[in-house]
Design a protein around this motif. Structure first.
Motif, PDB file in Angstrom:
ATOM      1  N   PRO A  64      -5.339   1.388  -7.377  1.00 46.23           N
ATOM      2  CA  PRO A  64      -4.134   0.921  -6.689  1.00 46.23           C
ATOM      3  C   PRO A  64      -3.976   1.467  -5.271  1.00 46.23           C
ATOM      4  O   PRO A  64      -3.346   0.828  -4.429  1.00 46.23           O
ATOM      5  CB  PRO A  64      -2.990   1.378  -7.594  1.00 46.23           C
ATOM      6  CG  PRO A  64      -3.574   2.372  -8.524  1.00 46.23           C
ATOM      7  CD  PRO A  64      -5.039   2.115  -8.595  1.00 46.23           C
TER       8      PRO A  64
ATOM      9  N   GLU B  60       5.063  -5.327  -1.219  1.00 44.88           N
ATOM     10  CA  GLU B  60       4.746  -5.921   0.084  1.00 44.88           C
ATOM     11  C   GLU B  60       3.923  -7.199  -0.078  1.00 44.88           C
ATOM     12  O   GLU B  60       4.154  -8.186   0.628  1.00 44.88           O
ATOM     13  CB  GLU B  60       3.977  -4.933   0.962  1.00 44.88           C
ATOM     14  CG  GLU B  60       4.812  -3.826   1.535  1.00 44.88           C
ATOM     15  CD  GLU B  60       3.995  -2.854   2.371  1.00 44.88           C
ATOM     16  OE1 GLU B  60       2.785  -3.083   2.600  1.00 44.88           O
ATOM     17  OE2 GLU B  60       4.570  -1.839   2.789  1.00 44.88           O
TER      18      GLU B  60
ATOM     19  N   HIS C 272      -2.284  -5.302   1.392  1.00 47.60           N
ATOM     20  CA  HIS C 272      -0.942  -4.735   1.540  1.00 47.60           C
ATOM     21  C   HIS C 272      -0.903  -3.373   0.848  1.00 47.60           C
ATOM     22  O   HIS C 272      -1.579  -3.163  -0.157  1.00 47.60           O
ATOM     23  CB  HIS C 272       0.097  -5.668   0.934  1.00 47.60           C
ATOM     24  CG  HIS C 272       0.163  -6.991   1.625  1.00 47.60           C
ATOM     25  ND1 HIS C 272       0.952  -7.221   2.714  1.00 47.60           N
ATOM     26  CD2 HIS C 272      -0.501  -8.145   1.393  1.00 47.60           C
ATOM     27  CE1 HIS C 272       0.796  -8.463   3.128  1.00 47.60           C
ATOM     28  NE2 HIS C 272      -0.086  -9.055   2.331  1.00 47.60           N
ATOM     29  N   ARG C 273      -0.092  -2.470   1.374  1.00 52.78           N
ATOM     30  CA  ARG C 273      -0.042  -1.115   0.814  1.00 52.78           C
ATOM     31  C   ARG C 273       0.543  -1.072  -0.598  1.00 52.78           C
ATOM     32  O   ARG C 273       0.113  -0.273  -1.419  1.00 52.78           O
ATOM     33  CB  ARG C 273       0.775  -0.186   1.717  1.00 52.78           C
ATOM     34  CG  ARG C 273       0.076   0.127   3.028  1.00 52.78           C
ATOM     35  CD  ARG C 273       0.913   1.022   3.910  1.00 52.78           C
ATOM     36  NE  ARG C 273       2.164   0.327   4.224  1.00 52.78           N
ATOM     37  CZ  ARG C 273       3.364   0.891   4.237  1.00 52.78           C
ATOM     38  NH1 ARG C 273       3.512   2.152   3.980  1.00 52.78           N
ATOM     39  NH2 ARG C 273       4.434   0.183   4.529  1.00 52.78           N
ATOM     40  N   THR C 274       1.529  -1.926  -0.870  1.00 51.99           N
ATOM     41  CA  THR C 274       2.182  -1.912  -2.184  1.00 51.99           C
ATOM     42  C   THR C 274       2.199  -3.315  -2.781  1.00 51.99           C
ATOM     43  O   THR C 274       2.068  -4.310  -2.057  1.00 51.99           O
ATOM     44  CB  THR C 274       3.637  -1.404  -2.080  1.00 51.99           C
ATOM     45  OG1 THR C 274       4.404  -2.365  -1.328  1.00 51.99           O
ATOM     46  CG2 THR C 274       3.717  -0.020  -1.431  1.00 51.99           C
ATOM     47  N   SER C 275       2.419  -3.371  -4.076  1.00 53.20           N
ATOM     48  CA  SER C 275       2.521  -4.681  -4.726  1.00 53.20           C
ATOM     49  C   SER C 275       3.763  -5.424  -4.228  1.00 53.20           C
ATOM     50  O   SER C 275       3.730  -6.639  -4.058  1.00 53.20           O
ATOM     51  CB  SER C 275       2.538  -4.527  -6.244  1.00 53.20           C
ATOM     52  OG  SER C 275       3.630  -3.740  -6.659  1.00 53.20           O
TER      53      SER C 275
ATOM     54  N   GLY D  95      -4.801  -0.784  -2.240  1.00 54.26           N
ATOM     55  CA  GLY D  95      -3.860  -1.804  -1.799  1.00 54.26           C
ATOM     56  C   GLY D  95      -3.841  -3.018  -2.713  1.00 54.26           C
ATOM     57  O   GLY D  95      -4.511  -3.050  -3.751  1.00 54.26           O
ATOM     58  N   TYR D  96      -3.053  -4.009  -2.299  1.00 50.55           N
ATOM     59  CA  TYR D  96      -2.816  -5.194  -3.131  1.00 50.55           C
ATOM     60  C   TYR D  96      -2.981  -6.464  -2.315  1.00 50.55           C
ATOM     61  O   TYR D  96      -2.683  -6.508  -1.129  1.00 50.55           O
ATOM     62  CB  TYR D  96      -1.392  -5.155  -3.700  1.00 50.55           C
ATOM     63  CG  TYR D  96      -1.205  -4.033  -4.678  1.00 50.55           C
ATOM     64  CD1 TYR D  96      -1.363  -4.243  -6.036  1.00 50.55           C
ATOM     65  CD2 TYR D  96      -0.895  -2.747  -4.239  1.00 50.55           C
ATOM     66  CE1 TYR D  96      -1.209  -3.209  -6.938  1.00 50.55           C
ATOM     67  CE2 TYR D  96      -0.734  -1.706  -5.135  1.00 50.55           C
ATOM     68  CZ  TYR D  96      -0.888  -1.942  -6.478  1.00 50.55           C
ATOM     69  OH  TYR D  96      -0.746  -0.918  -7.366  1.00 50.55           O
TER      70      TYR D  96
ATOM     71  N   GLU E 117      -4.519  -5.858  -7.510  1.00 47.19           N
ATOM     72  CA  GLU E 117      -5.173  -4.719  -6.869  1.00 47.19           C
ATOM     73  C   GLU E 117      -6.374  -5.223  -6.075  1.00 47.19           C
ATOM     74  O   GLU E 117      -7.172  -6.011  -6.576  1.00 47.19           O
ATOM     75  CB  GLU E 117      -5.627  -3.705  -7.906  1.00 47.19           C
ATOM     76  CG  GLU E 117      -4.472  -3.001  -8.586  1.00 47.19           C
ATOM     77  CD  GLU E 117      -4.930  -2.005  -9.649  1.00 47.19           C
ATOM     78  OE1 GLU E 117      -6.106  -2.044 -10.059  1.00 47.19           O
ATOM     79  OE2 GLU E 117      -4.094  -1.196 -10.065  1.00 47.19           O
TER      80      GLU E 117
END
Length: 97
Positions: A41, A71, A66-69, A44-45, A35
């Motif tokens: 969360p 990605e 990044h928007r998601t883990s 982003g990651y 995170e």
């Protein structure tokens, strides 16, 4: 376990210094998505890698998380493959696609 952050431009040198052993990637290295802001969360990651044998996690910093883990994980896998392809790092056989 200690964690430190590096800029994107230092991935290859950090990988060679911490994740490689005798010129080849330690098979125990784990790719991660952390995170960007602990406990948030939606912030982003960031991609990272953990080297259990050295009790170390290296977080990779870029201007935008990044928007998601997923990605973040896809990005670090892609980047490591490119660095391997151009000879900057050597991946363990199981990691090369």
């Amino acid at each position: 376990m200690s964690t430190f952050t590096i800029p994107v431009r230092h991935i290859a040198s950090a990988w060679r210094e911490y994740a490689q052993r005798d010129g080849v990637t330690d098979p125990n290295v784990v790719l991660l998505a952390l995170e960007a802001i602990q406990g948030e969360p939606l912030a982003g990651y960031r991609p990272a890698f953990r080297v259990p044998g050295k009790d170390l996690t290296v977080e990779i910093y870029a201007c935008q998380p990044h928007r998601t883990s997923a990605e973040a994980l896809q990005w670090i896998e892609w980047m490591l493959e490119r660095l391997h392809d151009n000879g900057n790092i050597m991946l363990h056989d199981r990691e090369v696609s």
